[in-house]
Design an enzyme around this catalytic site. Structure first.
Site, short mmCIF file in Angstrom:
data_model
loop_
_atom_site.label_atom_id
_atom_site.label_comp_id
_atom_site.label_asym_id
_atom_site.label_seq_id
_atom_site.Cartn_x
_atom_site.Cartn_y
_atom_site.Cartn_z
N HIS A 1 42.23 47.77 24.03
CA HIS A 1 41.05 47.73 24.92
C HIS A 1 39.93 48.19 24.42
CE1 HIS A 1 42.61 45.79 28.74
NE2 HIS A 1 43.72 46.32 28.28
N LYS B 1 28.61 49.37 36.83
CA LYS B 1 29.83 49.64 35.91
C LYS B 1 29.98 50.97 35.76
CE LYS B 1 27.71 46.93 32.90
NZ LYS B 1 28.81 46.09 32.37
N ARG B 2 31.12 51.40 35.28
CA ARG B 2 31.11 53.01 34.87
C ARG B 2 30.04 53.29 33.96
NH1 ARG B 2 35.91 55.66 36.27
NH2 ARG B 2 34.79 57.32 35.27
N LYS C 1 27.48 51.85 27.48
CA LYS C 1 27.01 50.54 28.39
C LYS C 1 25.60 50.72 28.82
CE LYS C 1 31.29 50.48 30.78
NZ LYS C 1 32.07 49.15 30.83
N THR D 1 34.29 42.51 32.21
CA THR D 1 34.45 41.48 33.36
C THR D 1 33.35 41.46 34.28
OG1 THR D 1 36.00 43.32 34.04
CG2 THR D 1 37.07 41.63 32.90
N LYS E 1 32.09 38.18 36.63
CA LYS E 1 31.85 38.12 38.26
C LYS E 1 30.40 37.75 38.42
CE LYS E 1 35.18 41.93 38.07
NZ LYS E 1 35.06 43.57 37.86
C1 PLP Z 1 34.61 44.38 37.43
C2 PLP Z 1 34.62 45.84 37.73
C3 PLP Z 1 34.52 46.79 36.77
C4 PLP Z 1 34.35 46.42 35.22
O1 PLP Z 1 32.94 46.15 35.08
P1 PLP Z 1 32.40 46.12 33.61
O2 PLP Z 1 30.76 45.48 33.69
O3 PLP Z 1 33.23 44.95 32.82
O4 PLP Z 1 32.33 47.21 32.87
C5 PLP Z 1 34.35 48.11 36.99
N1 PLP Z 1 34.68 48.50 38.26
C6 PLP Z 1 34.71 47.80 39.43
C7 PLP Z 1 34.78 48.11 40.75
C8 PLP Z 1 34.86 46.43 38.97
O5 PLP Z 1 34.90 45.28 39.96
#
Ligand code: PLP
Length: 812
Positions: free
Chosen positions: A356, A544-545, A550, A652, A656
């Site tokens: 990952h 995101k985190r 990032k 991911t 979305k």
């Molecule tokens: C999809 C998702 C993530 C991953 O987000 P990235 O932008 O790919 O880092 C993290 N937390 C939650 C709650 C998510 O739904």
């Protein structure tokens, strides 16, 4: 097959209220109603669950066990009702009872047994596995406290324990009958058995009993129910009272302590290795329980342990469950008396590993000392795997010390889990095309040279059932009205919506839905932040985190720059923006927490400044998690995917947003690259260094951000505002951020994430966004095209690839 029965469901809701709480509908609290509704749904599901497993047994199917330290499920109830296709019926019944499903759903604690993308991926995979009809178990840990709840106080992140089990979990089922003993510590005694074979016996160990809790995972509209099995720990001597009988008081107390701590809490680190002993205990605990149970289950219906790989595959979600390789070896050697060669061949045909990340700080390397004390028998096996592997390396590359340095499992006093995972598995996959290529060409080059046949790519995906059908009902309904609902189980079918991309009526309908979703989010923001935002402004979102790679920092520095510009040129051409950010920082990640404070400080100043007429608003969404994510994605116009190229394995969140009709501003990183391949230049805002350029700089020790600082007055102003008290009177607070950019810290690279290097390119992309948004028709067209091209990014596609190319699973 038993259909969902409206009358029975209605009866059950009232009946469960009575049985569980001795309450009527009128007397019950919202939480009690949630419980009663959930039990009523579960009652229906259990029959399907039993049926599914009968079918599995009668067909003697192969199972995949998806081993993951994290499952970021999000709320279960609403998604389950949707997958049962019982949404309308349930809503009707509840309305007849004077209840509302949406507010009942709000009562469910968000099961947050994960940090971010990796855990959410595991949850999306389970949804797809059931929907596609593949026999599967998700296997993990039943943390008593999931991901902490983030509170923002005075702009600072505060971590509050997430007591998600406070009211109990109506969907879980305790399965005492499958309890397993897991052994830690002690030593290994060797003896010869009657046939002259060496036997290895672990002695004076501490035991913990692993108790599984099963949660049903319902497929969409197919009555298939798989299982998420999460393990809890309980002390061994309540199980067998041996220790007390022998008077070993101290050991009994130690075992009790071990049992009580092991499943206490999820480590809140995303993409970061902390090296805590308890974490290794958690890993071995759930792996050992899972593998023991999987082997027993297999042996219940089969005679020959040597064929277990025909019916079982263990997929390792990152290196966290890598002790699987050694645990399976242990069982085959010690419990089934196989020879090393036989055991190794079987293990190698049964384990598969997903990588990952390439970030070095995320690589798990356990000190040999700690590892061998905690897992003495497992360590012996790892040592022997390593010894035999090095013989192979030596015969293939005689005298090549560098190969050994790069590939040994045991090296420099450490156990390197990624190397064990690669050597012990038949498949090694990355999670996006570019990520897999980087693994093959750089990070794992030596392994690729030796075992090229193991390497493959499985680009991540997301489930459209949760992130469109459940999260964005308005858009889901609009799409289904126009092109039918095939997309729900076959996302590529959504491409037909492209026929409407240039249809002006459809464009207007689409933008109306987006507007409504923006109002929904604006209401949430007003309720939680007390900030009024204008749904007519561009909603530009980065959730995101919190992580330096990032680059939330790039986002907020750009906002500071825009604000400077607006102050300097009040009449400049500018389309109003609402910048929405959100995400948790690991509790010990100082600079990430400083960035959260910076975002909130900038937000305070800008939101209050009446001189800019509300042209910029900045919002930090507290406690970003799956449940509010489902509100956020549908309301986004712009998706911020701005990681330093080469650092984000896939992402991911990017998928979305796309699925919900947001346009991406992003770097050529992770799955952004594949989104770009789908939508093309005209429907995405690309910027920044390429991964090749980033890696090239890194080879030469980075670049010099000072040059940019010295030559660019605008950047200089923004950076100086970090430390001159402009946003927060405590001058020291943002010093670390300032220094991380300019490299004043000793021994630290300056701006290791290329924020200043990419700043102008990012600014330019942002300017293009402002221009593009003014042409509503063109924007709507692009957004609809993004939705239409999202077909590739369903986790259904990802799972089909895993099933066909790695697991060799058959659907039922
Ligand atoms: C999809 C998702 C993530 C991953 O987000 P990235 O932008 O790919 O880092 C993290 N937390 C939650 C709650 C998510 O739904």
């Amino acid at each position: 097959m038993k259909e969902f029965n409206k009358t029975k469901f209605k009866y059950n809701v009232e009946n469960y209220l009575k049985i569980l709480f001795r309450k009527s509908i009128e007397e019950a609290s919202e939480q009690q109603i949630f419980q009663a509704v959930s039990y009523s749904i579960k009652e229906y599901i259990v029959d399907l669950w039993i049926e599914t497993h009968k079918e599995y047994e009668s067909r003697d199917v192969k199972f995949v066990y998806y081993l993951s330290m994290e499952f970021l499920m999000g709320r279960v109830l609403g998604n389950m009702i949707i997958n049962l296709k019982a949404d309308e019926t349930v809503r009707e019944v509840l309305e007849e009872l004077g209840l509302n499903l949406n507010s009942i759903e709000e009562e469910e604690a968000d099961p947050a047994l994960g940090n971010g993308g990796l855990g959410r991926l595991a949850a999306c995979f389970l949804d797809s596995l059931s929907t596609l009809g593949y026999p599967a178990y998700g296997c993990g840990i039943r943390y008593k406290y999931g991901m902490f709840e983030q509170k923002i106080e005075n702009g600072f992140q505060i971590e509050v324990p997430d007591n998600w089990l406070k009211y109990g979990n109506p969907f879980e089922m305790k399965r005492e009958e499958y309890a397993q003993e897991v052994k830690f510590g002690g030593y290994v005694r060797m003896e010869r058995d009657g046939e002259g074979r060496d036997k290895f016996i672990q002695e004076n160990y501490q035991s913990v009993i692993a108790i599984p809790y099963d949660i049903p995972i319902v497929g969409y509209g197919n009555h298939i129910v798989n299982t998420l099995r999460i393990w809890d720990a309980k002390e061994a001597n309540t199980f067998n009272l041996d220790s007390f009988d022998k008077g070993d008081y101290l050991k009994a107390v130690e075992e009790k302590n071990l049992a009580n701590t092991i499943c206490e809490v999820l480590y809140p680190n995303d993409n970061h290795y902390a090296g805590k002993e308890l974490r290794l205990k958690q890993q071995y605990f759930f792996v050992s329980a899972t593998i023991q149970r999987a082997v027993s289950k297999y042996m219940e219906n089969h005679k020959d342990i040597r064929k277990i790989h025909e019916k079982v595959c263990f997929q390792l979600n990152d290196t966290h469950p890598t002790v699987t390789v050694a645990e399976l070896m242990r069982i085959l050697l010690d419990d089934y008396n196989l020879s090393w060669e036989e055991a190794w061949e079987i293990t190698n045909k049964t384990c598969a590993y997903t990588n990952h990340t390439i970030m070095t700080e995320a690589l798990e390397k356990w000190p040999i000392d700690l590892f061998s004390k905690l897992l003495p028998r497992i360590y012996q096996i790892v040592d022997e795997i390593n010894r035999r592997f090095l013989l192979v390396v030596e015969s293939r590359y005689p005298g090549d010390k560098l190969k050994i340095k790069n590939m040994a499992i045991l090296y420099g006093g450490e156990v390197r889990m990624a190397n064990l995972a690669i050597i012990g598995s038949f498949s090694v996959n990355g999670v996006a095309k570019i990520h897999t290529e980087i693994l093959k060409e750089r990070e794992l080059k030596d392994f690729y040279e030796m075992y090229s046949e193991k390497f493959n790519n499985k680009t991540n995906g997301i489930t459209q059932r949760r992130f469109l059908l459940h999260g964005n009902p308005l858009l889901a309904e609009w799409i289904s009205k126009k092109i039918g609902d095939e997309w729900i189980t076959n996302l590529p079918a959504i491409k037909k919506i492209a026929d409407y991309a240039e249809d002006m009526t459809a464009q207007k309908e689409f933008m109306d839905i987006k507007y409504k979703n923006k109002i929904r989010l604006a209401d949430y923001i007003y309720k939680h932040n007390g900030i009024e935002v204008d749904p007519n402004s561009i909603f530009d979102v980065q959730v995101k985190r919190l992580h330096e790679y990032k680059r939330q920092l790039l986002n907020i520095l750009h906002i500071m720059h825009l604000y400077n510009q607006l102050k300097k040129y009040p009449d400049m051409d500018f389309y109003p923006r609402t910048f929405i950010l959100g995400g948790k920082a690991s509790a010990g990640y100082k600079i990430a927490k400083a960035i959260i404070k910076l975002i909130n400080s900038v937000a305070d100043v800008i939101n209050k400044d009446e001189s800019i007429n509300g042209k910029i608003k900045v919002v930090f969404i507290e406690n970003y998690r799956v449940s509010n994510a489902e509100l956020i994605f549908p309301a986004a116009d712009v998706s911020e995917q701005i990681s330093t190229a080469s650092k984000e394995a896939s992402g991911t969140g990017n998928m979305k947003f796309m699925l919900n009709g947001a346009l991406t501003v992003g770097t050529m990183d992770g799955a952004n690259v594949e989104i770009f391949e789908e939508v093309g230049e005209e429907n995405m805002f690309l910027f920044g260094l390429s991964s090749k350029e980033v890696m090239e700089y890194e080879l030469h020790g980075g670049y010099d951000p000072k040059e940019i600082y010295d030559s660019d007055a605008e950047i200089q102003l923004v950076l100086d505002q970090l430390i001159n008290g402009c946003y927060f009177p405590d001058h020291g607070l943002f010093n670390d951020i300032y220094k991380s950019l300019l490299g004043i810290h000793k021994n630290e690279k300056a701006d290791p994430y290329f924020i200043l290097k990419d700043f102008h390119s990012y600014e330019l992309a942002q300017r293009k966004i402002g221009k593009a948004y003014r042409d509503t028709g063109a924007w709507a067209k692009s957004a609809i095209i993004n939705v239409a091209k999202s077909g590739k990014f369903s986790s259904d596609r990802t799972i089909e690839e895993y099933a066909a190319e790695i697991w060799k699973l058959k659907k039922i």
